[in-house]
Scaffold this active site. Structure first.
Site, mmCIF file in Angstrom:
data_model
loop_
_atom_site.group_PDB
_atom_site.id
_atom_site.type_symbol
_atom_site.label_atom_id
_atom_site.label_comp_id
_atom_site.label_asym_id
_atom_site.label_seq_id
_atom_site.Cartn_x
_atom_site.Cartn_y
_atom_site.Cartn_z
ATOM 1 C CD GLN A 71 -2.698 -1.231 2.710
ATOM 2 O OE1 GLN A 71 -2.775 -1.204 3.272
ATOM 3 N NE2 GLN A 71 -3.873 0.313 2.645
ATOM 4 C CG HIS A 72 0.218 3.529 2.510
ATOM 5 N ND1 HIS A 72 -0.886 3.392 2.258
ATOM 6 C CD2 HIS A 72 0.457 2.676 3.010
ATOM 7 C CE1 HIS A 72 -1.585 3.187 3.480
ATOM 8 N NE2 HIS A 72 -0.353 2.208 4.260
ATOM 9 C CG ASP A 226 0.694 -5.299 2.198
ATOM 10 O OD1 ASP A 226 -0.302 -3.826 2.019
ATOM 11 O OD2 ASP A 226 1.758 -5.357 1.992
#
Length: 469
Positions: A71-72, A226
């Site tokens: 992520q991110h 994830d």
């Protein structure tokens, strides 16, 4: 029977599983490493994916594929779809000051929770875009589109069909800091506040909506982050908290209502099924075990044996494992620290036990935060590389205070992506049910003193600036 593929493009590696769409039976799999560090060229992920696909026997006979990704991560593309710079990953803390600035500019933590159900920290994409605008204005000016690692890989699988072909899902979009899981809309004002300008953003697809097709004709699922993929792969339901001990430590729970934690400890993410996934993340997890094993000059099996040979509480020895700074609590410049060292506890066994207990105490704090946000916690589903440690499995219930269920070692992010691909392929209202065997349950009496001593030591940590480094 049709086959589906699931991809886990994590911080450390890429894994591909090919499964039977109806039963979930594993047919074949492959993997490839990613470069180390807190930034990476996205091309390295694509190369790793191609290697992993090759090891898994290719995708020519696969009817659908989906990608679960870290992520991110900030992936910036120019007008022609070329990557502008190396992606900044979730564990890159250079944007810590930007997070503080953005929080203050909007009017404080409550304003951010009201807007997007989270409070900016260095992990989130929005803070990385502010850092880019401040420190690399030429790259910010070149940025025509912003996407996440899983978005970019799905787009590449589809043949890079122009910037308007970028797509994502609710789960991953909810970790950017400029998409609201409540309204289901982008907050472009927050994107512009961070980057200094507007940009193309991926379409946000429904849980079983196809993002396109591969050149060979396989459907591409929306993919997800994830953590949402792991929850989907495990079939987590109400009362289950998924604790993943990987590069990061994660505690999350599937919920019908979004979290709104003004403290910032709990991020109000969405999940991969249309519900919500309140989540707490720590920067320090499996690498704490790596570091302890390295300090003691032993392998992980011996580290586990040593930890189990020491008494609960490690004789008062406490390791606060902020080895890479920390996200929860938000202390990006913190350092790890060891407390309560005495002649009696200056042994490998006590240090090994303190490392395991310190790791688990950080996750226990996260579970407490989820409970405060309304999550019901009946049991803990323990996954990730750290769950392979016998010491972690046996000590976890004494620290976490709940039964700990450990599924057999597997690639749950990739499995969740594969299950999503099967969902897209079926067109059904719900994802397919895949049975899983080999689950073990660990129970033990809780030792409250462990967390009490950890709580005292946690407040004594220094950061790099205090230590003069």
């Amino acid at each position: 029977m049709p086959l589906v593929a699931g991809v886990d493009s994590s911080t450390q590696s890429c894994k591909v599983v090919v499964r039977d769409a109806e039963s979930g039976a594993l047919v074949r799999e492959g993997r490839a490493p990613h470069p180390d560090g807190t930034s990476a060229p996205p091309a390295a992920w694509w190369d790793a994916l191609q290697t992993a696909i090759g090891e898994a026997g290719g995708l020519d006979d696969v009817a659908a594929v989906a990608v679960g990704g870290q992520q991110h991560g900030m992936v910036c593309l120019d007008e022609s779809g070329e990557v502008v710079r190396d992606a900044l990953l979730w564990n890159d803390t250079r944007s810590a000051d930007a997070a503080v600035e953005l929080t203050e500019e909007l009017g404080g933590a409550q304003a951010w929770v009201d807007a997007v159900n989270l409070v900016p920290v260095a992990s989130f994409t929005v803070t990385k875009l502010r850092w880019l605008a401040q420190h690399e204005p030429e790259n910010a000016a070149r940025t025509a589109a912003v996407c996440l690692p899983h978005d970019w890989l799905s787009w590449k699988l589809a043949g890079s069909p122009g910037l308007d072909g970028l797509a994502t899902d609710r789960g991953d979009a909810s970790g950017t800091g400029y998409w609201s899981p409540v309204s289901g809309d982008y907050r472009r004002d927050l994107l512009e506040r961070a980057l200094g300008r507007d940009a193309v953003l991926p379409r946000v697809l429904g849980p079983s909506e196809a993002a396109g097709k591969t050149p060979s004709g396989a459907l591409i699922g929306p993919g997800t982050g994830d953590n949402a993929a792991a929850a989907l792969g495990l079939g987590a339901g109400p009362g289950d908290v998924v604790v993943s001990i990987g590069t990061s430590g994660v505690a999350c729970a599937v919920s019908d209502v979004p979290a709104a934690d003004v403290s910032g400890a709990v991020a109000g993410f969405a999940d991969a099924t249309g519900r919500y996934l309140p989540l707490v993340c720590t920067l320090n997890a499996a690498r704490v075990l790596d570091a302890a094993a390295r300090m003691l000059g032993v392998d992980h099996d011996e580290l586990s044996r040593l930890a189990l040979s020491a008494p609960s509480g490690s004789g008062g020895l406490v390791l606060v494992p902020y080895l890479e700074g920390e996200r929860t609590p938000n202390k990006p410049d913190a350092t790890g620290s060891l407390h309560g060292l005495r002649l009696e506890t200056a042994t490998p066994a006590y240090l090994a036990r303190a490392a395991v207990e310190g790791l688990l105490c950080g996750l226990a704090d996260g579970i407490d935060a989820l409970v405060e946000q309304g999550a019901r916690v009946d049991r803990v589903l323990l996954i990730g590389g750290g769950a392979r440690s016998e010491a972690v499995r046996r000590i976890a219930p004494t620290v976490l205070g709940r039964p700990v269920v450990v599924p057999p070692a597997g690639e749950y992010v990739a499995d969740g992506a594969a299950r999503q691909a099967a969902w897209v392929l079926s067109g059904a209202a719900e994802p397919p049910v895949w049975e899983r065997s080999g689950v073990e349950t660990y129970e033990a009496d809780v030792d409250p003193a462990v967390r009490a001593r950890y709580a005292e030591a946690r407040e004594l940590v220094l950061d790099r600036r205090d230590s003069g480094s």
